[in-house]
Structure formats: C-alpha cells, structure tokens
Design a protein around this motif. Structure first.
Motif, short mmCIF file in Angstrom:
data_model
loop_
_atom_site.label_atom_id
_atom_site.label_comp_id
_atom_site.label_asym_id
_atom_site.label_seq_id
_atom_site.Cartn_x
_atom_site.Cartn_y
_atom_site.Cartn_z
N LEU A 278 0.83 -1.20 0.00
CA LEU A 278 0.00 0.00 0.00
C LEU A 278 0.86 1.25 0.00
O LEU A 278 0.59 2.21 -0.75
CB LEU A 278 -0.93 0.00 1.21
CG LEU A 278 -1.80 1.24 1.37
CD1 LEU A 278 -2.79 1.37 0.23
CD2 LEU A 278 -2.51 1.24 2.72
N ARG A 279 1.90 1.27 0.82
CA ARG A 279 2.75 2.45 0.90
C ARG A 279 3.46 2.71 -0.42
O ARG A 279 3.60 3.86 -0.85
CB ARG A 279 3.76 2.29 2.04
CG ARG A 279 3.08 2.28 3.41
CD ARG A 279 4.04 2.57 4.53
NE ARG A 279 5.13 1.63 4.64
CZ ARG A 279 5.51 1.05 5.77
NH1 ARG A 279 4.85 1.28 6.88
NH2 ARG A 279 6.53 0.24 5.80
N ASN A 280 3.90 1.63 -1.07
CA ASN A 280 4.63 1.81 -2.33
C ASN A 280 3.72 2.23 -3.47
O ASN A 280 4.11 3.03 -4.33
CB ASN A 280 5.35 0.51 -2.71
CG ASN A 280 6.51 0.20 -1.79
OD1 ASN A 280 7.08 1.10 -1.16
ND2 ASN A 280 6.87 -1.07 -1.67
N GLU A 281 2.52 1.70 -3.50
CA GLU A 281 1.61 1.98 -4.61
C GLU A 281 0.77 3.24 -4.42
O GLU A 281 0.29 3.82 -5.39
CB GLU A 281 0.68 0.78 -4.84
CG GLU A 281 1.44 -0.48 -5.26
CD GLU A 281 0.54 -1.71 -5.38
OE1 GLU A 281 -0.63 -1.55 -5.77
OE2 GLU A 281 1.03 -2.82 -5.08
N CYS A 282 0.61 3.66 -3.18
CA CYS A 282 -0.20 4.84 -2.86
C CYS A 282 0.60 5.79 -1.99
O CYS A 282 0.34 5.93 -0.78
CB CYS A 282 -1.50 4.44 -2.17
SG CYS A 282 -2.57 3.37 -3.15
N GLY A 283 1.61 6.39 -2.57
CA GLY A 283 2.45 7.31 -1.81
C GLY A 283 1.67 8.51 -1.32
O GLY A 283 0.69 8.94 -1.93
N MET A 284 2.06 9.05 -0.17
CA MET A 284 1.37 10.23 0.34
C MET A 284 1.71 11.43 -0.52
O MET A 284 2.88 11.76 -0.72
CB MET A 284 1.73 10.50 1.81
CG MET A 284 0.76 11.49 2.45
SD MET A 284 0.92 11.65 4.25
CE MET A 284 2.12 12.98 4.36
N ASN A 285 0.68 12.07 -1.03
CA ASN A 285 0.82 13.27 -1.86
C ASN A 285 -0.46 14.07 -1.71
O ASN A 285 -1.47 13.78 -2.36
CB ASN A 285 1.07 12.88 -3.32
CG ASN A 285 1.29 14.09 -4.21
OD1 ASN A 285 1.04 15.23 -3.81
ND2 ASN A 285 1.75 13.84 -5.42
N LEU A 286 -0.45 15.06 -0.83
CA LEU A 286 -1.67 15.79 -0.51
C LEU A 286 -2.20 16.57 -1.70
O LEU A 286 -3.40 16.85 -1.78
CB LEU A 286 -1.41 16.75 0.67
CG LEU A 286 -0.83 16.13 1.94
CD1 LEU A 286 -0.77 17.17 3.05
CD2 LEU A 286 -1.65 14.93 2.39
N HIS A 287 -1.32 16.92 -2.64
CA HIS A 287 -1.73 17.69 -3.82
C HIS A 287 -2.36 16.83 -4.90
O HIS A 287 -2.96 17.37 -5.83
CB HIS A 287 -0.52 18.44 -4.40
CG HIS A 287 -0.12 19.65 -3.61
ND1 HIS A 287 -0.79 20.85 -3.70
CD2 HIS A 287 0.88 19.85 -2.72
CE1 HIS A 287 -0.21 21.74 -2.90
NE2 HIS A 287 0.80 21.15 -2.29
N ARG A 288 -2.20 15.53 -4.81
CA ARG A 288 -2.72 14.67 -5.87
C ARG A 288 -4.24 14.78 -5.95
O ARG A 288 -4.93 14.68 -4.94
CB ARG A 288 -2.35 13.21 -5.60
CG ARG A 288 -2.82 12.23 -6.68
CD ARG A 288 -2.56 10.80 -6.21
NE ARG A 288 -2.88 9.81 -7.24
CZ ARG A 288 -4.10 9.30 -7.45
NH1 ARG A 288 -5.13 9.72 -6.73
NH2 ARG A 288 -4.30 8.40 -8.40
N PRO A 289 -4.81 14.98 -7.15
CA PRO A 289 -6.27 14.97 -7.27
C PRO A 289 -6.84 13.65 -6.79
O PRO A 289 -6.28 12.59 -7.05
CB PRO A 289 -6.50 15.16 -8.79
CG PRO A 289 -5.25 15.82 -9.28
CD PRO A 289 -4.14 15.26 -8.43
#
Length: 218
Positions: free
Chosen positions: A110-121
């Motif tokens: 999960l961490r690798n495929e869904c990196g934290m990026n608050l700006h991502r739509p």
C-alpha cells in the motif's frame, strides 16, 4: 529546553507526519526544522549531520537525538507521560503498541503503490493483490479498535493516541486514492480529518509549492 523535530516535506513525508501529530495532539511544545527531501546533496548532508541514519524525522532534545517515527513516539511517551500518548490501561496499551508496530513494520505494498501526496487529485487507481490485502487488514484493525473503544471517544482507542498518529498518513492515502471503505472506517477517517493537528498538517502540506517529480507518479 525546547524540543526540535526535524521533518521533510509535509506534502509527501508520511514518516515525518507521525511524530508531528503525536507532539501537536499531545500538547507538547516543539520547534520544527524543515529539510527539503530529494533536492540535492546539501540537504542530505544536513540530515546526516543530525543523525547517521540519514533520514527524517529526527527529534532533538538537548544532547539526545532520536530517529525513526515509532522510537520518537516512544521517547515522547516516556518523557511526557501527561500527554497520554498510550492508553493508561495496560491491556489497551499493549494492543495500541501492537497495532502501531504492525503499521511500522508492514503494509509495504500500500505504501509503495499509494504514496502520500496531498496535492494529488482524488481518484482511484488499480491496486495489486498485496495492496488490496493491506487495505483489508487496516480496515479490520480500525474496525476492531472502534468496536472495542467506541464509548471512550472517536479515535482508535477512544482518545487520540500514538496509534492514531501512526495511522494518520493512511487516512490521507485512503482519501487521496478514493479507496472504498466501510461506514465505521469512514467515521474514523472523518474524526481524524476533523482533528486540529491533522488539519494543520494538511493545510500546511497543501500550502507547499515544492514538487518532487519522483514522488508524483501515480
């Protein structure tokens, strides 16, 4: 002496978010030292000058330097017992530590495929079987905690605790990647997103303008 927490970009740095939330929600006074990630050798050297691990976050308390998110949280819990970072009841505290350690050591897909990026739509993406298994396990953990401690408050163990700090970035991941969740999990996410410390980190992360291209994929 005031504590100093060395952190990376709030938009991206999930590991920095965890002890920051613990400090803020715990009402512990501290100063921030921001070191931009992946921007050049000079910034990497700044981190190495603080800790030979070469990674953020790191906590500086006078002559003591603590690195690694969970180690920092444990140090804070010992240093500031009045902050209540772990549940007071021994059995609940043991469960909270187990839940937190599982986050610390697991869920790599999960961490690798869904990196934290608050700006991502906000939008869904295809996940691997391993990542979907991570999502299912996290929902199982959260649901079990809420069933056990719902009467004590809206967080995993009732009142906000270190366990919530450890899972804070996952709340962002579930929201950002539009991951389908059950009603109890949604209620917990809503409680986290309403938490003042969580909102402050989010607002300050969204205000950042530095873009790290290697972290923008997906």
């Amino acid at each position: 002496m005031t504590l100093t927490l060395v952190i990376g970009n709030k938009n991206y740095s999930s590991w920095s978010m965890r002890p920051w939330l613990a400090l803020k929600a715990g009402g512990i006074a501290f100063e921030e030292m921001f070191v931009p990630l992946y921007t050049g050798r000079a910034d990497k050297q700044r981190i190495l000058d603080i800790t030979p691990a070469g990674k953020v976050p790191a906590l500086i308390d006078g002559d003591v330097t603590v690195w690694d998110s969970l180690a920092i949280i444990e140090y804070l819990a010992e240093r500031f017992p009045e902050a209540g970072l772990w549940p007071a009841d021994p059995a609940s505290r043991a469960r909270a530590r187990s839940v937190s350690a599982e986050m610390h050591a697991g869920f790599a897909a999960l961490r690798n495929e869904c990196g934290m990026n608050l700006h991502r739509p906000i939008g869904a993406k295809a996940l691997s079987d391993n990542a979907r298994a991570d999502v299912a396990r996290i929902q199982e953990l959260w649901t079990d905690c809420r069933q056990r401690f719902a009467e004590a408050g809206p967080f995993l163990f009732g009142a906000f605790s270190a366990a919530d700090a450890m899972y804070g970035p996952v709340v962002h991941r579930f929201r950002t990647y539009a991951i389908a969740v059950t009603p109890p999990v949604r209620a917990y996410m809503d409680a986290m997103m309403s938490c003042p410390a969580f909102r402050q980190w989010t607002d300050e992360g969204l205000a950042e303008t530095l873009v790290i291209e290697r972290l923008e994929a997906g």
